[in-house]
Design a protein around this motif. Structure first.
Motif, PDB file in Angstrom:
ATOM      1  N   LEU A  14     -21.686 -28.169  37.095  1.00 23.92           N
ATOM      2  CA  LEU A  14     -21.871 -27.952  38.533  1.00 23.92           C
ATOM      3  C   LEU A  14     -21.529 -26.512  38.906  1.00 23.92           C
ATOM      4  CD1 LEU A  14     -20.495 -31.300  39.990  1.00 23.92           C
ATOM      5  CD2 LEU A  14     -22.751 -30.334  40.481  1.00 23.92           C
ATOM      6  N   GLU A  15     -20.456 -25.995  38.320  1.00 24.16           N
ATOM      7  CA  GLU A  15     -20.068 -24.611  38.589  1.00 24.16           C
ATOM      8  C   GLU A  15     -21.114 -23.640  38.031  1.00 24.16           C
ATOM      9  OE1 GLU A  15     -16.210 -24.423  36.835  1.00 24.16           O
ATOM     10  OE2 GLU A  15     -15.278 -25.687  38.382  1.00 24.16           O
ATOM     11  N   ALA A  16     -21.645 -23.935  36.858  1.00 17.21           N
ATOM     12  CA  ALA A  16     -22.691 -23.091  36.274  1.00 17.21           C
ATOM     13  C   ALA A  16     -23.963 -23.147  37.115  1.00 17.21           C
ATOM     14  CB  ALA A  16     -22.977 -23.535  34.838  1.00 17.21           C
ATOM     15  N   ASP A  21     -26.649 -20.440  36.437  1.00 17.61           N
ATOM     16  CA  ASP A  21     -26.672 -20.312  34.987  1.00 17.61           C
ATOM     17  C   ASP A  21     -27.228 -21.533  34.265  1.00 17.61           C
ATOM     18  OD1 ASP A  21     -25.560 -17.800  35.159  1.00 17.61           O
ATOM     19  OD2 ASP A  21     -23.504 -18.536  35.009  1.00 17.61           O
ATOM     20  N   THR A  22     -27.576 -22.583  34.984  1.00 21.06           N
ATOM     21  CA  THR A  22     -28.126 -23.770  34.333  1.00 21.06           C
ATOM     22  C   THR A  22     -29.018 -24.511  35.307  1.00 21.06           C
ATOM     23  OG1 THR A  22     -27.546 -25.716  33.002  1.00 21.06           O
ATOM     24  CG2 THR A  22     -26.251 -25.356  34.986  1.00 21.06           C
ATOM     25  N   LYS A  23     -29.877 -25.363  34.783  1.00 20.95           N
ATOM     26  CA  LYS A  23     -30.748 -26.183  35.614  1.00 20.95           C
ATOM     27  C   LYS A  23     -30.302 -27.635  35.470  1.00 20.95           C
ATOM     28  CE  LYS A  23     -34.728 -23.086  35.386  1.00 20.95           C
ATOM     29  NZ  LYS A  23     -36.163 -22.948  35.016  1.00 20.95           N
ATOM     30  N   ILE A  95     -31.031 -30.013  32.377  1.00 20.05           N
ATOM     31  CA  ILE A  95     -29.973 -30.871  31.847  1.00 20.05           C
ATOM     32  C   ILE A  95     -29.807 -32.005  32.854  1.00 20.05           C
ATOM     33  CG2 ILE A  95     -27.533 -31.061  31.249  1.00 20.05           C
ATOM     34  CD1 ILE A  95     -27.580 -28.081  30.575  1.00 20.05           C
ATOM     35  N   VAL A  96     -29.945 -33.250  32.399  1.00 20.90           N
ATOM     36  CA  VAL A  96     -29.908 -34.409  33.290  1.00 20.90           C
ATOM     37  C   VAL A  96     -28.632 -35.197  33.040  1.00 20.90           C
ATOM     38  CG1 VAL A  96     -31.111 -36.492  34.055  1.00 20.90           C
ATOM     39  CG2 VAL A  96     -32.429 -34.523  33.226  1.00 20.90           C
ATOM     40  N   GLY A 121     -35.205 -32.933  26.364  1.00 15.98           N
ATOM     41  CA  GLY A 121     -34.055 -32.136  26.761  1.00 15.98           C
ATOM     42  C   GLY A 121     -32.758 -32.925  26.730  1.00 15.98           C
ATOM     43  N   GLU A 122     -31.732 -32.347  27.289  1.00 22.34           N
ATOM     44  CA  GLU A 122     -30.409 -32.978  27.287  1.00 22.34           C
ATOM     45  C   GLU A 122     -30.313 -33.992  28.425  1.00 22.34           C
ATOM     46  OE1 GLU A 122     -26.991 -30.290  26.755  1.00 22.34           O
ATOM     47  OE2 GLU A 122     -28.457 -28.683  26.531  1.00 22.34           O
TER      48      GLU A 122
END
Length: 287
Positions: A14-16, A21-23, A95-96, A121-122
């Motif tokens: 969540l912070e990223a 920095d992430t989806k 990322i799910v 994906g993850e």
């Protein structure tokens, strides 16, 4: 890839996400079998920040047939569920993280659907679900994220992980195939049947209750512990898992994968589909 994700790791994601920095896509899959609207009501009262809601009956299943064929939670049309996933922001590089308050069963259904339509994906199920998240004092929100228009997750069906009623019938007692009933022992043995037309199980099926994939504290067993749990099954065998309606079998599906079984398939219609056909054989008691 690990089946579960812990709260601390989700908080890091969540912070990223906030930093770009992430989806990350979070999906709330809480659901009550006796009241199909209860999960969404609970979601609107409070959920993990940024989480979208997915309803088992409307988003992760198709409509039930009057004759019961396909079971109580028939699989959705692949293109329709891919469109739904796209509308909540799932893309090929997402990322799910899915969660529920039903021990991970509903979230595992979502994870299995993503694997079925070819998402590689993850995808994780949150350890402990929403209840543990809230009890730990983690942030809770009532904000409803917007849906996206025109987004559609690509579909490349993984047909090797799905079997139907006819296929299961052909595998009864077959060498090299193990059929697993993931329901509790009383339903497997035919002592009770609160939901479906007939009590009992598919002949030759063995019983591995999906909740036995957990430790005494409610956490999920690791890969080595799952391997010990399924030690009586040869890892070279084809393994078919089913439950009542194709939902609670999915935790066993992923537990088997984590334990090193590479030929695992879901009978999605499960007992509700099997028992809708009066010509199908039924066994009771222990195999």
């Amino acid at each position: 890839m690990s089946y579960f994700i812990r709260q601390q790791r989700l908080q890091q994601l969540l912070e990223a996400q906030a930093a770009g920095d992430t989806k990350l896509v979070i999906v709330d899959v809480r659901y009550d079998l006796s009241d199909e609207d209860a999960g969404e009501i609970a979601y609107r009262e409070g959920h993990i920040p940024q989480a979208h809601y997915a309803n088992l009956s409307h988003d992760l299943s198709s409509g039930k047939r009057p004759d019961g064929e396909g079971g109580r939670h028939p699989l959705p049309d692949p293109q329709a569920v891919a469109q739904f996933f796209g509308s909540i922001g799932i893309a090929t590089d997402s990322i799910v993280v899915a969660y529920d308050d039903q021990g991970g069963a509903m979230a595992s259904r979502l994870r299995w659907l993503l694997q079925w339509i070819g998402f590689d994906g993850e995808v994780y199920v949150l350890e402990g679900g929403f209840k543990s998240w809230k009890e730990a004092g983690q942030a809770v929100s009532t904000d409803i994220p917007d849906r996206l228009e025109g987004f559609h997750l690509p579909v490349e069906l993984n047909e090797s992980i799905l079997v139907d009623q006819q296929y299961v019938h052909s595998k009864i007692g077959a060498a090299g195939t193990v059929i697993i009933d993931s329901r509790d022992g009383a339903r497997y043995r035919g002592e009770v049947e609160p939901l479906d037309k007939v009590a009992g199980h598919v002949p030759s099926a063995v019983n591995y209750f999906w909740q036995e994939g957990k430790n005494a504290d409610g956490s999920w067993k690791n890969a080595e512990e799952q391997a010990e749990r399924f030690a009586a099954i040869d890892k070279n065998d084809e393994v078919i898992v089913y439950c009542g309606s194709g939902v609670t079998a999915t935790p066993n599906y992923f537990a088997l994968q984590e334990a090193g079984y590479n030929n695992v398939k879901l009978y999605a219609g499960s007992w509700s589909d099997w028992s809708s056909n009066s010509d199908n054989p039924v066994a009771v008691g222990d195999e």
